[in-house]
Motif scaffolding. Structure first.
Motif, PDB file in Angstrom:
ATOM      1  N   GLU A 121      -2.560 -71.401   7.119  1.00  0.00           N
ATOM      2  CA  GLU A 121      -2.936 -72.612   7.846  1.00  0.00           C
ATOM      3  C   GLU A 121      -1.670 -73.244   8.404  1.00  0.00           C
ATOM      4  O   GLU A 121      -0.766 -73.615   7.660  1.00  0.00           O
ATOM      5  CB  GLU A 121      -3.652 -73.583   6.912  1.00  0.00           C
ATOM      6  CG  GLU A 121      -4.144 -74.846   7.604  1.00  0.00           C
ATOM      7  CD  GLU A 121      -4.808 -75.799   6.640  1.00  0.00           C
ATOM      8  OE1 GLU A 121      -5.835 -76.383   7.012  1.00  0.00           O
ATOM      9  OE2 GLU A 121      -4.303 -75.963   5.511  1.00  0.00           O
ATOM     10  N   VAL A 147      -4.212 -69.192   2.893  1.00  0.00           N
ATOM     11  CA  VAL A 147      -5.598 -69.564   2.613  1.00  0.00           C
ATOM     12  C   VAL A 147      -6.546 -68.381   2.469  1.00  0.00           C
ATOM     13  O   VAL A 147      -7.700 -68.560   2.104  1.00  0.00           O
ATOM     14  CB  VAL A 147      -6.131 -70.524   3.709  1.00  0.00           C
ATOM     15  CG1 VAL A 147      -5.290 -71.784   3.763  1.00  0.00           C
ATOM     16  CG2 VAL A 147      -6.184 -69.852   5.079  1.00  0.00           C
ATOM     17  N   PHE A 149     -11.380 -73.845   2.459  1.00  0.00           N
ATOM     18  CA  PHE A 149     -10.981 -73.586   3.843  1.00  0.00           C
ATOM     19  C   PHE A 149     -12.091 -72.934   4.665  1.00  0.00           C
ATOM     20  O   PHE A 149     -11.898 -72.634   5.838  1.00  0.00           O
ATOM     21  CB  PHE A 149      -9.726 -72.714   3.861  1.00  0.00           C
ATOM     22  CG  PHE A 149      -8.583 -73.333   3.112  1.00  0.00           C
ATOM     23  CD1 PHE A 149      -7.802 -74.315   3.706  1.00  0.00           C
ATOM     24  CD2 PHE A 149      -8.316 -72.967   1.806  1.00  0.00           C
ATOM     25  CE1 PHE A 149      -6.757 -74.910   3.015  1.00  0.00           C
ATOM     26  CE2 PHE A 149      -7.269 -73.546   1.098  1.00  0.00           C
ATOM     27  CZ  PHE A 149      -6.497 -74.516   1.712  1.00  0.00           C
ATOM     28  N   THR A 199     -14.075 -74.559   8.328  1.00  0.00           N
ATOM     29  CA  THR A 199     -13.076 -75.496   8.854  1.00  0.00           C
ATOM     30  C   THR A 199     -12.572 -75.061  10.228  1.00  0.00           C
ATOM     31  O   THR A 199     -11.739 -75.744  10.814  1.00  0.00           O
ATOM     32  CB  THR A 199     -11.865 -75.577   7.913  1.00  0.00           C
ATOM     33  OG1 THR A 199     -11.258 -74.269   7.829  1.00  0.00           O
ATOM     34  CG2 THR A 199     -12.261 -76.051   6.528  1.00  0.00           C
TER      35      THR A 199
END
Length: 199
Positions: free
Chosen positions: A75, A82, A108, A111
């Motif tokens: 990320e 992640v 995550f 998203t």
């Protein structure tokens, strides 16, 4: 174009950076991988120290054998590792490959990071490698994965019955999706328009 498994391939856009997965990623991956829910429909698991170490070792071995190129998903906003994704079933003579072995930590998911990672992999496949076809596959029981593939513009092509032996000795049906080169320009302007490949 042939695919060089020895290259240090780094791809990034506004949300994620993809870089080669390494065995040294074990410690940061522990923070996101140890959730059994992530691995419910995967071929193998990596939700404890032993299975995560085995997962990383297998990924490194398959890269060395020219069977799979595994990436770490980072990320960009936080620098956190992640999850992971891969190219595999790379067939230069047919100008096609598959994207899979994709997982993200629970926090995550949903998203936009998965779609951002797919944007990078698709861009590289169609624009740099100049390939004609990208395949994606998932367990027929994994409805969330199938919905995600449809939302990003992939076409469902059918189900391969009793296709792969998966964890626990279960023989799964596999749903096959694809995106082909003539569709890519339109998808860039619609599904993937929010991502800046230049990052």
């Amino acid at each position: 174009m042939s695919f060089d498994f020895n290259q240090h391939l780094v791809l990034q856009n506004s949300l994620v950076r993809l870089r080669p997965l390494e065995t040294t990623d074990f410690e940061p991956l522990k923070a996101v991988a140890f959730d059994p829910a992530i691995w419910q429909f995967t071929i193998t698991r990596a939700d404890d120290a032993v299975s995560l170490a085995a997962y990383l070792a297998a990924a490194m071995h398959e890269r060395q054998a020219g069977k799979r190129y595994p990436f770490a998903i980072v990320e960009r906003a936080t620098g956190k590792l992640v999850g992971s994704t891969s190219y595999y079933s790379i067939v230069p003579e047919d100008q096609r490959l598959s994207i899979g072995y994709t997982w993200l930590g629970t926090a995550f998911q949903r998203t936009g990071l998965n779609r951002a990672a797919k944007h990078l992999l698709l861009s590289y496949a169609f624009e740099t490698l100049q390939y004609e076809r990208v395949e994606l596959e998932t367990d027929s029981r994994n409805l969330k994965s199938q919905q995600a593939m449809r939302r990003m513009g992939a076409t469902e092509e059918g189900t391969l019955r009793r296709h792969r032996l998966t964890q626990g000795g279960y023989r799964r049906d596999t749903v096959i999706f694809s995106i082909i080169r003539p569709e890519w320009d339109a998808l860039q302007q619609s599904v993937f328009k929010e991502y800046d490949a230049r990052g």
